[in-house]
Write a protein that holds these residues in place. Structure first.
Motif, PDB file in Angstrom:
ATOM      1  N   CYS A   1       1.095  -1.083  -0.314  1.00 31.89           N
ATOM      2  CA  CYS A   1       0.257   0.154  -0.122  1.00 31.89           C
ATOM      3  C   CYS A   1       1.151   1.600  -0.038  1.00 31.89           C
ATOM      4  CB  CYS A   1      -0.809   0.342   1.057  1.00 31.89           C
ATOM      5  SG  CYS A   1      -2.249   1.403   1.422  1.00 31.89           S
ATOM      6  N   VAL A   2       1.050   2.242  -1.049  1.00 32.67           N
ATOM      7  CA  VAL A   2       2.062   3.589  -0.908  1.00 32.67           C
ATOM      8  C   VAL A   2       1.036   4.321  -0.849  1.00 32.67           C
ATOM      9  CG1 VAL A   2       3.093   2.051  -2.526  1.00 32.67           C
ATOM     10  CG2 VAL A   2       1.886   3.214  -3.448  1.00 32.67           C
ATOM     11  N   THR A   3       1.363   5.438  -0.607  1.00 32.69           N
ATOM     12  CA  THR A   3       0.720   7.742  -1.149  1.00 32.69           C
ATOM     13  C   THR A   3       1.567   8.244  -1.562  1.00 32.69           C
ATOM     14  OG1 THR A   3      -1.221   8.549  -0.256  1.00 32.69           O
ATOM     15  CG2 THR A   3       1.126   8.290   1.289  1.00 32.69           C
ATOM     16  N   SER A   4       1.580   9.501  -1.658  1.00 30.98           N
ATOM     17  CA  SER A   4       2.404  10.770  -2.516  1.00 30.98           C
ATOM     18  C   SER A   4       3.182  10.522  -1.028  1.00 30.98           C
ATOM     19  CB  SER A   4       2.109  11.371  -2.855  1.00 30.98           C
ATOM     20  OG  SER A   4       1.018  11.731  -2.461  1.00 30.98           O
ATOM     21  N   THR A   5       4.052  11.000  -1.030  1.00 30.17           N
ATOM     22  CA  THR A   5       4.975  11.298  -0.140  1.00 30.17           C
ATOM     23  C   THR A   5       4.854  12.836   0.639  1.00 30.17           C
ATOM     24  OG1 THR A   5       6.238  12.838  -1.509  1.00 30.17           O
ATOM     25  CG2 THR A   5       7.121  10.986  -0.888  1.00 30.17           C
ATOM     26  N   HIS A   6       3.826  13.535  -0.120  1.00 30.78           N
ATOM     27  CA  HIS A   6       3.650  14.985   0.303  1.00 30.78           C
ATOM     28  C   HIS A   6       1.957  15.151   1.375  1.00 30.78           C
ATOM     29  CE1 HIS A   6       1.648  15.955  -3.392  1.00 30.78           C
ATOM     30  NE2 HIS A   6       2.152  15.389  -4.122  1.00 30.78           N
ATOM     31  N   SER A   7       1.398  13.378   0.859  1.00 29.05           N
ATOM     32  CA  SER A   7      -0.343  13.228   1.210  1.00 29.05           C
ATOM     33  C   SER A   7      -0.531  13.637   2.461  1.00 29.05           C
ATOM     34  CB  SER A   7      -0.677  12.324   0.627  1.00 29.05           C
ATOM     35  OG  SER A   7      -0.117  11.098   0.850  1.00 29.05           O
ATOM     36  N   THR A   8      -1.786  13.662   3.031  1.00 30.16           N
ATOM     37  CA  THR A   8      -2.227  13.221   4.670  1.00 30.16           C
ATOM     38  C   THR A   8      -1.804  12.351   4.920  1.00 30.16           C
ATOM     39  OG1 THR A   8      -4.609  13.712   4.331  1.00 30.16           O
ATOM     40  CG2 THR A   8      -3.004  15.930   4.343  1.00 30.16           C
TER      41      THR A   8
ATOM     42  N   THR B   1      -0.921  14.012  -7.742  1.00 29.46           N
ATOM     43  CA  THR B   1      -1.737  14.768  -7.321  1.00 29.46           C
ATOM     44  C   THR B   1      -3.251  15.020  -6.398  1.00 29.46           C
ATOM     45  OG1 THR B   1      -3.004  13.717  -9.173  1.00 29.46           O
ATOM     46  CG2 THR B   1      -1.009  15.894 -10.023  1.00 29.46           C
ATOM     47  N   THR B   2      -3.151  13.900  -6.090  1.00 29.18           N
ATOM     48  CA  THR B   2      -4.501  13.395  -4.785  1.00 29.18           C
ATOM     49  C   THR B   2      -4.104  12.801  -3.804  1.00 29.18           C
ATOM     50  OG1 THR B   2      -4.536  11.386  -5.578  1.00 29.18           O
ATOM     51  CG2 THR B   2      -5.548  12.941  -7.344  1.00 29.18           C
ATOM     52  N   ASP B   3      -5.067  12.784  -2.777  1.00 28.64           N
ATOM     53  CA  ASP B   3      -4.592  12.825  -1.346  1.00 28.64           C
ATOM     54  C   ASP B   3      -5.382  10.847  -1.542  1.00 28.64           C
ATOM     55  OD1 ASP B   3      -3.616  13.153   1.000  1.00 28.64           O
ATOM     56  OD2 ASP B   3      -5.165  13.537   2.068  1.00 28.64           O
ATOM     57  N   SER B   4      -4.349  10.100  -1.973  1.00 26.52           N
ATOM     58  CA  SER B   4      -5.570   8.416  -2.285  1.00 26.52           C
ATOM     59  C   SER B   4      -4.123   7.167  -2.344  1.00 26.52           C
ATOM     60  CB  SER B   4      -6.032   9.058  -3.635  1.00 26.52           C
ATOM     61  OG  SER B   4      -4.614   9.363  -4.318  1.00 26.52           O
ATOM     62  N   ILE B   5      -4.473   6.583  -2.574  1.00 26.77           N
ATOM     63  CA  ILE B   5      -3.707   5.424  -1.815  1.00 26.77           C
ATOM     64  C   ILE B   5      -4.003   4.526  -2.825  1.00 26.77           C
ATOM     65  CG2 ILE B   5      -3.861   5.459   1.274  1.00 26.77           C
ATOM     66  CD1 ILE B   5      -5.673   3.344   0.998  1.00 26.77           C
TER      67      ILE B   5
END
Length: 295
Positions: free
Chosen positions: A173-180, A239-243
């Motif tokens: 499971c991953v997300t961007s480095t700048h996401s909440t 570009t989104t706050d997602s996983i």
């Protein structure tokens, strides 16, 4: 009945032995036949070619002028036939033609770069076509010879195909480095609620490969974007706050954060598959031998 229908390979071998030995007894011994059997084959040959072929002499036979001329063609025919049925040595450097590989987006990123590098060095005259994996067209393409090799996941391949396992892979499971989300320590229930991006290369929909795994815990994912391939998912995460759940090898070098889970989805196999009719093809066997297979 035509002359060709009345002729068989054994008769030509008898003719060849008689030309060489000029003696029925010696020819029979060489062929493991009786002298009577040699005489019977010679009788059929004379009937087919409408020529005596051999004239008796004191210690055997003398070939007729027609037989002398015929022997050149018979020798070539038997050599060609032996070549046809003999095992041929495959020489990669001399390989020509086109070899077509149908591969998932994941396989194009992870498996094919090394395979193509090997093919270009060892078989520089072989042309390659790499096409996107189309699950609904795969059988028709492979049965007709339009595709030589498929690299995908087991669920995508018909049971009747020949398959080898390349390696095991697992989703992370991953997300961007700048996401909440990157700053949290989520539970599995939290993960199910987060906006999720999936890759659905085979059939565009909102069903992911690990939905059944979430269902075991009574959870349903919040899928908000369905992408056509794995390679674009990290850009959408940026570009989104997602996983997203991506194969571990596919995130190497990417600027993403891996979220640690209480439990992880089961690992899965990455495989290569081909139609049974091409199993003994020398080129096919050689290309398959170049694939990196983890024991």
């Amino acid at each position: 009945m035509s002359k060709l229908d009345r002729l068989d390979l054994k008769q030509l071998k008898v003719f060849q032995a008689l030309m060489r030995e000029e003696n029925a007894s010696k020819a029979a011994s060489q062929l493991g036949l009786t002298q009577q059997a040699v005489s019977e084959h010679l009788k059929k040959l004379r009937d087919v070619f409408d020529d005596r072929l051999f004239v008796r002499k004191t210690n055997g036979f003398v070939p007729t002028p027609f037989a002398e001329e015929l022997s050149v063609g018979v020798d070539k025919l038997l050599i060609d036939f032996n070549s046809l049925i003999s095992t041929k040595t495959f020489i990669p450097h001399k390989a020509k033609g086109t070899f077509t590989i149908s591969a998932t987006d994941y396989a194009q990123q992870i498996v094919l770069p090394m395979l193509i590098a090997k093919l270009r060095v060892q078989a520089p005259n072989l042309k390659l076509i790499v096409q996107d994996f189309e699950i609904d067209k795969l059988h028709e393409q492979m049965e007709s010879g339009k595709v030589n090799l498929a690299i995908a996941f087991p669920d995508y391949i018909p049971d009747s195909y020949r398959v080898i396992k390349l390696f095991e892979e697992r989703h992370v499971c991953v997300t961007s480095t700048h996401s909440t989300i990157s700053k949290t320590t989520p539970s599995l229930a939290d993960i199910a609620q987060y906006p999720t991006i999936i890759a659905s290369p085979s059939r565009p929909n909102f069903k992911g490969s690990i939905d059944d795994w979430f269902a075991q815990f009574g959870l349903q994912r919040n899928i908000v974007v369905s992408a056509p391939c794995f390679s674009v998912v990290p850009m959408y995460l940026e570009t989104t706050d997602s996983i997203a759940f991506l194969p571990l090898r596919a995130i190497k070098g990417l600027d993403v954060v891996t979220l640690e889970l209480e439990q992880s989805p089961d690992s899965f196999d990455v495989i290569a598959a081909w139609h049974p009719r091409y199993h003994d093809d020398p080129l096919q066997k050689w290309v398959i031998s170049l694939l990196d297979i983890e024991s």
